[in-house]
Design a protein around this motif. Structure first.
Motif, mmCIF file in Angstrom:
data_model
loop_
_atom_site.group_PDB
_atom_site.id
_atom_site.type_symbol
_atom_site.label_atom_id
_atom_site.label_comp_id
_atom_site.label_asym_id
_atom_site.label_seq_id
_atom_site.Cartn_x
_atom_site.Cartn_y
_atom_site.Cartn_z
ATOM 1 N N ARG A 92 3.893 2.897 6.635
ATOM 2 C CA ARG A 92 4.167 1.467 6.460
ATOM 3 C C ARG A 92 4.036 1.063 4.991
ATOM 4 N N ASP A 138 -3.054 -7.879 7.682
ATOM 5 C CA ASP A 138 -2.473 -6.578 7.959
ATOM 6 C C ASP A 138 -1.548 -6.176 6.817
ATOM 7 N N ALA A 191 -5.586 6.267 11.879
ATOM 8 C CA ALA A 191 -4.324 5.564 11.680
ATOM 9 C C ALA A 191 -3.486 5.491 12.945
ATOM 10 N N VAL A 229 -0.152 4.426 8.877
ATOM 11 C CA VAL A 229 -0.384 3.379 7.881
ATOM 12 C C VAL A 229 0.246 3.766 6.546
ATOM 13 N N PRO A 282 -6.083 4.238 2.677
ATOM 14 C CA PRO A 282 -5.843 3.720 4.037
ATOM 15 C C PRO A 282 -6.414 4.652 5.100
ATOM 16 N N CYS A 284 -6.247 -2.094 2.376
ATOM 17 C CA CYS A 284 -7.332 -1.445 3.127
ATOM 18 C C CYS A 284 -8.562 -1.320 2.230
#
Length: 276
Positions: A216, A160, A206, A213, A180, A111
């Motif tokens: 993840r 991504d 998010a 995020v 992020p 990000c």
């Protein structure tokens, strides 16, 4: 018609003094010392100043008007394609640098936005391979321009999160750093107007909970980090407890920003990688 700097600044009592002064310096293309003598200002400079003031009054962030932000040892170009690099994120970079033993061989910035973290890491570790990922093509375009301007070689990639990284980096990343998106959808209306209306919401929000995020990154990061590799993420000030759970595999700790708010989660990958 010429006016003095003090007369121009007096026209904008609704702006913070430091903002009005910065806009006048921008309009005049002068350094701060220029204002000390209360110089006369020509009409063209006065017109530019008033245009800048109107943009600021409309809510446009000062940093976008100025077009750049100082971040660590660098000056980063800033515009609406990416979030404005802030002191909180500069603190993340400082904490990450202090956490890394020696010089990392591979650094990944997820990000990346304007590229500020990736470029600051490359500046600090010139021999490292630095990869910077963002889902926004516009942000990557800005980040590449910043890298070119600064003469710093970073591998910027659109994608991504980890999907954009070369497979050969699995288990080889020595530093994983990220600012992020961590705002919940319900919090959008509570953001300051200049953030809500001008900065890219994709880089802020998010999902419904705000930690999607981060979750993840925490779940997948272990497979990408080298044994003992460092992970460092900026988080929302109310997310410390949740993030200690999300990042439990990294023996995490929470660090505070300069205002005393819980703002970062840092940890290390296990010395032995999980086996599937």
């Amino acid at each position: 018609m010429r006016v003095t700097a003090a007369e121009l600044l007096a026209e904008v009592p609704d702006l913070a003094e430091h903002e009005a002064r910065r806009l006048l310096l921008l309009a005049a293309d002068e350094a701060a010392a220029w204002l000390m003598g209360n110089p006369e200002v020509d009409s063209a400079t006065a017109r530019r100043f008033r245009r800048f003031v109107n943009r600021r009054r409309s809510g446009e962030p000062l940093q976008y008007i100025e077009g750049s932000v100082v971040f660590g040892p660098m000056e980063i170009r800033a515009d609406e394609r990416a979030l404005i690099p802030r002191p909180e994120t500069e603190r993340l970079w400082e904490l990450a640098l202090a956490e890394v033993p020696g010089a990392p061989a591979v650094v990944v910035d997820l990000c990346t936005g304007s590229g500020n973290l990736a470029l600051a890491c490359k500046h600090s570790f010139p021999d490292a391979m630095v990869y910077a990922i963002d889902v926004s093509p516009a942000a990557i375009e800005l980040a590449k321009a910043n890298g070119t301007q600064l003469g710093l070689e970073v591998d910027f990639r659109i994608g991504d999160l980890f999907d954009a990284l070369p497979r050969r980096l699995r288990g080889a990343v020595d530093l994983l750093i990220s600012n992020p998106p961590y705002v919940a959808e319900a919090e959008i209306d509570t953001l300051p107007r200049e953030i809500r209306e001008y900065e890219p919401l994709q880089a802020l929000v998010a999902g419904a909970g705000g930690t999607e995020v981060l979750a993840r990154i925490a779940a997948d990061g272990v497979e990408w980090l080298s044994p003992g590799g460092v992970i460092a993420c900026e988080i929302g000030e109310t997310q410390a407890g949740c993030c200690l759970e999300l990042f439990a595999a990294y023996d995490p700790r929470i660090e505070r920003d300069l205002a005393g708010r819980a703002r970062y989660v840092l940890g290390r990958a296990p010395q032995r990688r999980r086996v599937h």
